[in-house]
Scaffold this active site. Structure first.
Site, PDB file in Angstrom:
ATOM      1  N   GLY A 143      15.307  -0.894   3.864  1.00 55.20           N
ATOM      2  CA  GLY A 143      15.673  -0.368   5.175  1.00 55.20           C
ATOM      3  C   GLY A 143      16.131   1.067   5.220  1.00 55.20           C
TER       4      GLY A 143
ATOM      5  N   CYS B  65       7.205 -10.207  -5.668  1.00 58.84           N
ATOM      6  CA  CYS B  65       6.348 -10.294  -4.470  1.00 58.84           C
ATOM      7  C   CYS B  65       6.432 -11.707  -3.895  1.00 58.84           C
ATOM      8  CB  CYS B  65       4.901  -9.951  -4.796  1.00 58.84           C
ATOM      9  SG  CYS B  65       3.820 -10.160  -3.360  1.00 58.84           S
TER      10      CYS B  65
ATOM     11  N   LYS C 240       0.853   1.295  -5.004  1.00 61.74           N
ATOM     12  CA  LYS C 240       0.534  -0.057  -4.521  1.00 61.74           C
ATOM     13  C   LYS C 240       0.493  -1.043  -5.698  1.00 61.74           C
ATOM     14  CE  LYS C 240      -0.844  -3.484  -2.211  1.00 61.74           C
ATOM     15  NZ  LYS C 240       0.097  -4.154  -1.293  1.00 61.74           N
TER      16      LYS C 240
ATOM     17  N   SER D   7       6.688   0.969  -3.440  1.00 54.62           N
ATOM     18  CA  SER D   7       5.393   0.326  -3.670  1.00 54.62           C
ATOM     19  C   SER D   7       4.960  -0.514  -2.469  1.00 54.62           C
ATOM     20  CB  SER D   7       5.486  -0.560  -4.904  1.00 54.62           C
ATOM     21  OG  SER D   7       4.264  -1.241  -5.093  1.00 54.62           O
TER      22      SER D   7
ATOM     23  N   ASN E  99       3.391   0.100 -10.374  1.00 56.01           N
ATOM     24  CA  ASN E  99       3.971  -1.201 -10.050  1.00 56.01           C
ATOM     25  C   ASN E  99       2.990  -2.280 -10.496  1.00 56.01           C
ATOM     26  OD1 ASN E  99       4.175  -3.598  -8.058  1.00 56.01           O
ATOM     27  ND2 ASN E  99       6.123  -2.539  -7.786  1.00 56.01           N
TER      28      ASN E  99
ATOM     29  N   ILE F 200      16.036  -3.911  -3.116  1.00 56.07           N
ATOM     30  CA  ILE F 200      15.477  -5.255  -3.123  1.00 56.07           C
ATOM     31  C   ILE F 200      14.002  -5.230  -2.688  1.00 56.07           C
ATOM     32  CG2 ILE F 200      17.658  -6.407  -2.621  1.00 56.07           C
ATOM     33  CD1 ILE F 200      16.851  -6.556   0.345  1.00 56.07           C
TER      34      ILE F 200
ATOM     35  N   VAL G 257       0.637  -9.093   2.854  1.00 52.60           N
ATOM     36  CA  VAL G 257      -0.585  -8.489   2.311  1.00 52.60           C
ATOM     37  C   VAL G 257      -1.106  -9.297   1.117  1.00 52.60           C
ATOM     38  CG1 VAL G 257      -1.567  -6.436   1.213  1.00 52.60           C
ATOM     39  CG2 VAL G 257       0.009  -6.180   3.138  1.00 52.60           C
TER      40      VAL G 257
END
Lengths: 258, 306
Positions: B246, B132, B48, B24, B102, B193, B74
């Site tokens: 990552g 977030c 998103k 997301s 999401n 994560i 963002v």
């Protein structure tokens, strides 16, 4: 859209500005003035993200295009060391370029610093009878590509902040004098935000349409990640638009400069 | 002799053709990357981050490059859940890939309302964003305490009619405790994560690079932390774990499977290599072929740690 372009030529324009001529049929065949490419400066994790760099010139016969960049950090420093024959991982052409209205008879391009480069292909492509270029630089040492711009414009005016070359003053001052003499049909801006903000305001006073090319730190470069935004007018409110996908070129009146 | 390879996984009722999901916030609603590759090749897409009402997000600059990664701030810019249902689901449904919505909220009530709305929508699972780091209200505020997670997930679970994945923040003292709280409250799976809260400074201007001052760190530089957290959480909960942080290729993904993940999400790597998602699927297949593994599920928790 992702391809490998071969470096045909490199040219150092001044102490920190470089021109790369890249061969890519895919990009050269469809690139428009004002669009950009997003390229990898090296393999691996150094300078992790791609670097968005505007297209300066396209040679559709030779399938090449030129980009010009200033060394600002690690990525552009690595890019400046690239040699003819090397290959670069490039995504492009990207974004919305300049709008060319061929019924226009007099256009002005107004650029400042490294903002002058995307305006070059616009001058090449536009069919207007009168094409004025007003280019601003910090001082004489920063003036680049004067002959090239002269070749593709009917009038070239250079301004420097300190007056060490050309006219002393700002691009927008020179622009106002041009307008007072003869109102152009359209003006295209690319340069520092303060220049574009002043320029758009000036043109609104004279009721002349304009486009601006914006810059911001980018992520994906294709409109998915929403990091490179700018404030634009929307109905009676505002919204964030994506510079990489909705721009980088916008109508001057649509942008809300802070 | 070439063996058949099975990449299918089932995560708490969510069936995925392969274990690679677009993370997301990195993939929009799929439109942009559909110009680069066939979205049918993905196991799923976590869209998103959505909120009840449209959100403009934070002022720019919203991104800073750091060694081996990026910081973003963002701030959940999105068109709102209703516009998503109306405009984006029909686009995504053209493809045979799971749609994961999401969802974020400022309040518990908003999380519940979002879940109700999304349970009626044509999606395959809900990923509850309790993590977030770039918004002032909701999200990480709930996700950084067991009590917050328990409260939100309990109430959401009562109305959820889709598999419920809870996305966890690494910005906590003990992520295992948080994951357990999510499991206790009824989460069907956890994903981890989210980004690590970080910061970058421009010494020339003496200003932070991000207008929001802080942002979420992602990319290869966070992988060891993500891997450790996925390992620890997998050891402590029974529900499936979706690993991310990552991942850039198939080998990275296999590391997460071995640490205990049942599926993985790939995000930031796609900014650099738009084919990263597809190449991750291919890389997993290659690893399996080379190592004589027929079913990707065999890899999950396959770490040898004696």
């Amino acid at each position: 859209m992702r391809s490998f372009a071969t470096v045909k030529k490199t040219r150092q324009l001044n102490h920190d500005t470089f021109l790369l001529c890249l061969k890519s049929e895919k990009i050269a065949s469809c690139a428009e003035a004002g669009q950009f490419v997003n390229l990898k400066c090296c393999d691996g994790l150094d300078a992790y993200l791609r670097r968005p760099i505007s297209i300066h010139s396209v040679n559709r016969e030779c399938n090449t295009f030129d980009i010009v960049f200033q060394v600002r950090g690690k990525g552009t420093s690595l890019l400046s060391r690239i040699r003819p024959g090397d290959e670069i991982d490039v995504i492009g052409p990207l974004g919305r370029g300049f709008t060319l209205d061929h019924s226009h008879r007099h256009i002005v391009v107004a650029g400042g610093g490294i903002g002058i480069f995307p305006l070059f292909q616009l001058l090449k492509d536009h069919t207007a009878a009168k094409k004025t270029a007003v280019l601003g630089f910090r001082s004489k040492d920063f003036v680049v590509l004067e002959d090239e711009f002269k070749k593709h414009s009917t009038e070239l005016l250079i301004a420097t902040d300190d007056g060490s070359y050309g006219i002393k003053g700002f691009v927008t001052d020179v622009l106002e004098k041009i307008i007072q003499k003869e109102k152009p049909d359209m003006v295209y801006f690319c340069g520092p935000e303060v220049m574009m903000k002043t320029g758009v305001k000036l043109l609104q006073k004279y009721n002349i349409p304009c486009e601006v090319s914006l810059e911001q730190r980018m992520g994906c470069g294709i409109g998915a990640c929403l990091v490179c935004v700018c404030k634009t007018r929307k109905d009676n409110d505002w919204d964030y638009s994506r510079i990489c996908a909705d721009g980088p070129v916008f109508k001057g009146e649509d942008i809300i400069f802070d | 002799m070439k063996k058949n390879i099975n990449l299918e996984v089932n995560i708490a009722g969510l069936s995925l053709k392969n274990p690679v999901i677009a993370a997301s916030g990195t993939f929009g609603f799929g439109r942009e990357y559909s110009k680069f590759f066939d979205l049918n090749l993905l196991g799923g897409i976590s869209v998103k981050g959505l909120t009840l009402k449209p959100r403009k997000g934070n002022p720019p600059p919203r991104i800073a490059e750091t060694p081996g990664g990026i910081l973003n701030s963002v701030g959940l810019q999105n068109p709102g859940v209703h516009a998503f249902i109306e405009n984006e689901i029909p686009f995504l449904r053209q493809y045979n890939t799971a749609i994961i919505a999401n969802a974020s909220g400022n309040t518990v009530e908003e999380y519940v309302e979002m879940t109700e709305i999304l349970s009626d929508a044509d999606i395959d699972a809900i990923e509850l964003n309790l993590s977030c780091p770039n918004v002032k209200e909701g999200c990480m505020t709930f996700g950084s305490s067991s009590r917050g997670v328990l409260e939100v997930v309990n109430k959401v679970k009562k109305v959820a009619r889709k598999p419920l994945i809870v996305k966890l923040t690494p910005n906590v003292t003990d992520i295992v405790e948080i994951a357990k709280a999510a499991e206790d409250a009824g989460a069907d799976a956890v994903s981890l994560i989210n980004t690590l809260l970080g910061m970058a400074i421009d010494v020339k201007t003496r200003r932070p690079i991000l207008a929001n001052i802080t942002g979420g760190l992602s990319g290869p530089c966070v992988k060891p932390i993500a891997l450790r957290m996925v390992y620890q959480v997998s050891q402590s909960v029974k529900i499936p774990v979706i690993g991310m942080g990552g991942i850039s290729n198939g080998i990275d993904a296999v590391e997460f499977f071995l640490a205990g993940a049942s599926a993985v999400m790939v995000g930031t790597a796609g900014f650099v290599n738009p084919m990263a998602w597809v190449e991750t699927v291919e890389g997993i297949k290659e690893y399996m072929t080379e190592n004589g593994i027929e079913d990707v599920k065999e890899l999950t928790g396959g770490l040898i740690a004696d």
